[in-house]
Design a protein around this motif. Structure first.
Motif, PDB file in Angstrom:
ATOM      1  N   LYS A  36      50.195  25.266  37.384  1.00  0.00           N
ATOM      2  CA  LYS A  36      48.732  25.363  37.372  1.00  0.00           C
ATOM      3  C   LYS A  36      48.280  26.723  36.867  1.00  0.00           C
ATOM      4  CE  LYS A  36      48.275  22.152  41.148  1.00  0.00           C
ATOM      5  NZ  LYS A  36      49.192  22.079  42.247  1.00  0.00           N
ATOM      6  N   GLY A  37      49.249  27.568  36.517  1.00  0.00           N
ATOM      7  CA  GLY A  37      48.932  28.906  36.040  1.00  0.00           C
ATOM      8  C   GLY A  37      50.194  29.675  35.728  1.00  0.00           C
ATOM      9  N   CYS A  38      50.051  30.982  35.651  1.00  0.00           N
ATOM     10  CA  CYS A  38      51.156  31.883  35.335  1.00  0.00           C
ATOM     11  C   CYS A  38      51.545  32.666  36.580  1.00  0.00           C
ATOM     12  CB  CYS A  38      50.734  32.878  34.254  1.00  0.00           C
ATOM     13  SG  CYS A  38      50.080  32.117  32.765  1.00  0.00           S
ATOM     14  N   VAL A  39      52.796  32.987  36.689  1.00  0.00           N
ATOM     15  CA  VAL A  39      53.280  33.793  37.805  1.00  0.00           C
ATOM     16  C   VAL A  39      53.654  35.168  37.253  1.00  0.00           C
ATOM     17  CG1 VAL A  39      55.010  34.000  39.621  1.00  0.00           C
ATOM     18  CG2 VAL A  39      54.114  31.742  39.006  1.00  0.00           C
ATOM     19  N   ASP A  40      53.047  36.239  37.836  1.00  0.00           N
ATOM     20  CA  ASP A  40      53.337  37.592  37.361  1.00  0.00           C
ATOM     21  C   ASP A  40      54.622  38.123  37.977  1.00  0.00           C
ATOM     22  OD1 ASP A  40      52.711  38.520  39.946  1.00  0.00           O
ATOM     23  OD2 ASP A  40      50.705  39.186  39.363  1.00  0.00           O
ATOM     24  N   ASN A  41      54.986  39.346  37.629  1.00  0.00           N
ATOM     25  CA  ASN A  41      56.238  39.947  38.115  1.00  0.00           C
ATOM     26  C   ASN A  41      56.273  40.134  39.627  1.00  0.00           C
ATOM     27  OD1 ASN A  41      57.263  40.058  35.535  1.00  0.00           O
ATOM     28  ND2 ASN A  41      56.664  42.174  35.200  1.00  0.00           N
ATOM     29  N   ASP A  42      55.098  40.150  40.256  1.00  0.00           N
ATOM     30  CA  ASP A  42      55.028  40.296  41.715  1.00  0.00           C
ATOM     31  C   ASP A  42      55.073  38.947  42.418  1.00  0.00           C
ATOM     32  OD1 ASP A  42      54.833  43.089  41.519  1.00  0.00           O
ATOM     33  OD2 ASP A  42      52.657  42.977  41.271  1.00  0.00           O
ATOM     34  N   GLY A  43      55.167  37.855  41.649  1.00  0.00           N
ATOM     35  CA  GLY A  43      55.228  36.525  42.228  1.00  0.00           C
ATOM     36  C   GLY A  43      53.862  35.912  42.507  1.00  0.00           C
ATOM     37  N   LYS A  44      52.792  36.595  42.096  1.00  0.00           N
ATOM     38  CA  LYS A  44      51.444  36.079  42.319  1.00  0.00           C
ATOM     39  C   LYS A  44      51.076  35.109  41.195  1.00  0.00           C
ATOM     40  CE  LYS A  44      46.687  37.389  43.086  1.00  0.00           C
ATOM     41  NZ  LYS A  44      45.692  38.449  43.175  1.00  0.00           N
ATOM     42  N   GLU A  45      50.499  33.948  41.587  1.00  0.00           N
ATOM     43  CA  GLU A  45      50.094  32.964  40.594  1.00  0.00           C
ATOM     44  C   GLU A  45      48.650  33.205  40.165  1.00  0.00           C
ATOM     45  OE1 GLU A  45      49.720  28.150  40.046  1.00  0.00           O
ATOM     46  OE2 GLU A  45      51.214  28.933  41.421  1.00  0.00           O
ATOM     47  N   HIS A  46      48.416  33.110  38.855  1.00  0.00           N
ATOM     48  CA  HIS A  46      47.087  33.290  38.273  1.00  0.00           C
ATOM     49  C   HIS A  46      46.725  32.015  37.526  1.00  0.00           C
ATOM     50  CE1 HIS A  46      47.092  37.649  39.075  1.00  0.00           C
ATOM     51  NE2 HIS A  46      48.384  37.557  38.826  1.00  0.00           N
ATOM     52  N   ASP A  47      45.499  31.547  37.706  1.00  0.00           N
ATOM     53  CA  ASP A  47      45.042  30.313  37.056  1.00  0.00           C
ATOM     54  C   ASP A  47      44.975  30.475  35.547  1.00  0.00           C
ATOM     55  OD1 ASP A  47      44.685  29.098  39.546  1.00  0.00           O
ATOM     56  OD2 ASP A  47      42.580  29.712  39.680  1.00  0.00           O
ATOM     57  N   PHE A  48      45.138  29.356  34.832  1.00  0.00           N
ATOM     58  CA  PHE A  48      44.957  29.370  33.386  1.00  0.00           C
ATOM     59  C   PHE A  48      43.547  29.843  33.069  1.00  0.00           C
ATOM     60  CE2 PHE A  48      48.219  25.840  33.496  1.00  0.00           C
ATOM     61  CZ  PHE A  48      49.239  26.610  32.976  1.00  0.00           C
ATOM     62  N   GLY A  49      43.415  30.692  32.064  1.00  0.00           N
ATOM     63  CA  GLY A  49      42.114  31.219  31.664  1.00  0.00           C
ATOM     64  C   GLY A  49      41.710  32.484  32.408  1.00  0.00           C
ATOM     65  N   SER A  50      42.510  32.906  33.373  1.00  0.00           N
ATOM     66  CA  SER A  50      42.147  34.105  34.143  1.00  0.00           C
ATOM     67  C   SER A  50      42.612  35.374  33.443  1.00  0.00           C
ATOM     68  CB  SER A  50      42.735  34.034  35.560  1.00  0.00           C
ATOM     69  OG  SER A  50      44.150  34.021  35.507  1.00  0.00           O
ATOM     70  N   GLU A  51      41.900  36.456  33.721  1.00  0.00           N
ATOM     71  CA  GLU A  51      42.228  37.784  33.186  1.00  0.00           C
ATOM     72  C   GLU A  51      42.143  38.786  34.331  1.00  0.00           C
ATOM     73  OE1 GLU A  51      39.482  38.555  30.035  1.00  0.00           O
ATOM     74  OE2 GLU A  51      40.351  37.031  28.722  1.00  0.00           O
ATOM     75  N   TRP A  52      42.996  39.804  34.319  1.00  0.00           N
ATOM     76  CA  TRP A  52      42.988  40.811  35.362  1.00  0.00           C
ATOM     77  C   TRP A  52      43.610  42.093  34.855  1.00  0.00           C
ATOM     78  CZ3 TRP A  52      46.238  36.791  34.812  1.00  0.00           C
ATOM     79  CH2 TRP A  52      47.597  37.039  34.839  1.00  0.00           C
ATOM     80  N   VAL A  53      43.373  43.172  35.605  1.00  0.00           N
ATOM     81  CA  VAL A  53      43.944  44.483  35.292  1.00  0.00           C
ATOM     82  C   VAL A  53      44.724  44.948  36.508  1.00  0.00           C
ATOM     83  CG1 VAL A  53      43.440  46.905  34.784  1.00  0.00           C
ATOM     84  CG2 VAL A  53      42.090  45.092  33.694  1.00  0.00           C
ATOM     85  N   ARG A  54      45.949  45.395  36.263  1.00  0.00           N
ATOM     86  CA  ARG A  54      46.777  45.944  37.341  1.00  0.00           C
ATOM     87  C   ARG A  54      47.656  47.034  36.759  1.00  0.00           C
ATOM     88  NH1 ARG A  54      51.506  44.219  40.739  1.00  0.00           N
ATOM     89  NH2 ARG A  54      51.220  45.553  42.556  1.00  0.00           N
ATOM     90  N   ASP A  55      47.643  48.184  37.380  1.00  0.00           N
ATOM     91  CA  ASP A  55      48.468  49.324  36.937  1.00  0.00           C
ATOM     92  C   ASP A  55      48.241  49.637  35.461  1.00  0.00           C
ATOM     93  OD1 ASP A  55      49.572  49.525  39.497  1.00  0.00           O
ATOM     94  OD2 ASP A  55      51.187  48.125  39.009  1.00  0.00           O
ATOM     95  N   CYS A  56      46.971  49.629  35.052  1.00  0.00           N
ATOM     96  CA  CYS A  56      46.562  49.914  33.672  1.00  0.00           C
ATOM     97  C   CYS A  56      47.203  48.965  32.662  1.00  0.00           C
ATOM     98  CB  CYS A  56      46.831  51.366  33.308  1.00  0.00           C
ATOM     99  SG  CYS A  56      45.799  52.510  34.243  1.00  0.00           S
ATOM    100  N   MET A  57      47.434  47.745  33.085  1.00  0.00           N
ATOM    101  CA  MET A  57      47.884  46.663  32.208  1.00  0.00           C
ATOM    102  C   MET A  57      46.801  45.597  32.246  1.00  0.00           C
ATOM    103  SD  MET A  57      51.082  47.193  31.007  1.00  0.00           S
ATOM    104  CE  MET A  57      51.944  45.667  30.761  1.00  0.00           C
ATOM    105  N   SER A  58      46.329  45.201  31.072  1.00  0.00           N
ATOM    106  CA  SER A  58      45.342  44.133  30.944  1.00  0.00           C
ATOM    107  C   SER A  58      46.111  42.834  30.692  1.00  0.00           C
ATOM    108  CB  SER A  58      44.401  44.442  29.781  1.00  0.00           C
ATOM    109  OG  SER A  58      43.511  43.370  29.590  1.00  0.00           O
ATOM    110  N   CYS A  59      45.957  41.876  31.605  1.00  0.00           N
ATOM    111  CA  CYS A  59      46.741  40.646  31.529  1.00  0.00           C
ATOM    112  C   CYS A  59      45.842  39.426  31.428  1.00  0.00           C
ATOM    113  CB  CYS A  59      47.627  40.504  32.765  1.00  0.00           C
ATOM    114  SG  CYS A  59      48.803  41.852  32.997  1.00  0.00           S
TER     115      CYS A  59
END
Length: 110
Positions: A36-59
């Motif tokens: 239902k989305g993507c899983v980042d390196n921390d294991g957190k799932e993000h929905d398709f179409g979502s955008e976020w910033v963490r540790d000066c990385m735009s994802c």
């Protein structure tokens, strides 16, 4: 003089826009239960179409996969004159090239 200011601004944009990106392709392991989305390196799932910033990385997460780009350049990868340095502000995820002798003054090209 105006041409010099334009050149300095453009030089700054080139340095600051040069970023490193990574892409992690979406892996579908079970066709009956697609992700239902993507899983980042921390294991957190993000929905398709979502955008976020963490540790000066735009994802961002798309149905193709997870894409992340550094918002600040790598000082070692840039061609910065010897009398200048890259000043990074991790709180605002910004950077500028300044004079080593006075970091309140931005560097000017040779």
């Amino acid at each position: 003089m105006a041409s010099l200011h334009v050149f300095v601004c453009l030089l700054g944009l080139v340095v600051l826009c040069h970023s490193q990106c990574i892409f992690q392709e979406l892996m579908i392991k079970d066709l009956k239960n697609p992700p239902k989305g993507c899983v980042d390196n921390d294991g957190k799932e993000h929905d398709f179409g979502s955008e976020w910033v963490r540790d000066c990385m735009s994802c961002s997460c798309t149905r193709d996969g997870l894409s992340c780009c550094k918002m600040i350049p790598d000082p070692d990868a840039e061609n910065i004159p010897a009398e200048c340095e890259l000043l990074v502000d991790k709180k605002t995820c910004s950077a500028k090239v300044v004079q080593k002798s006075d970091n309140t003054k931005e560097c000017t090209p040779l």
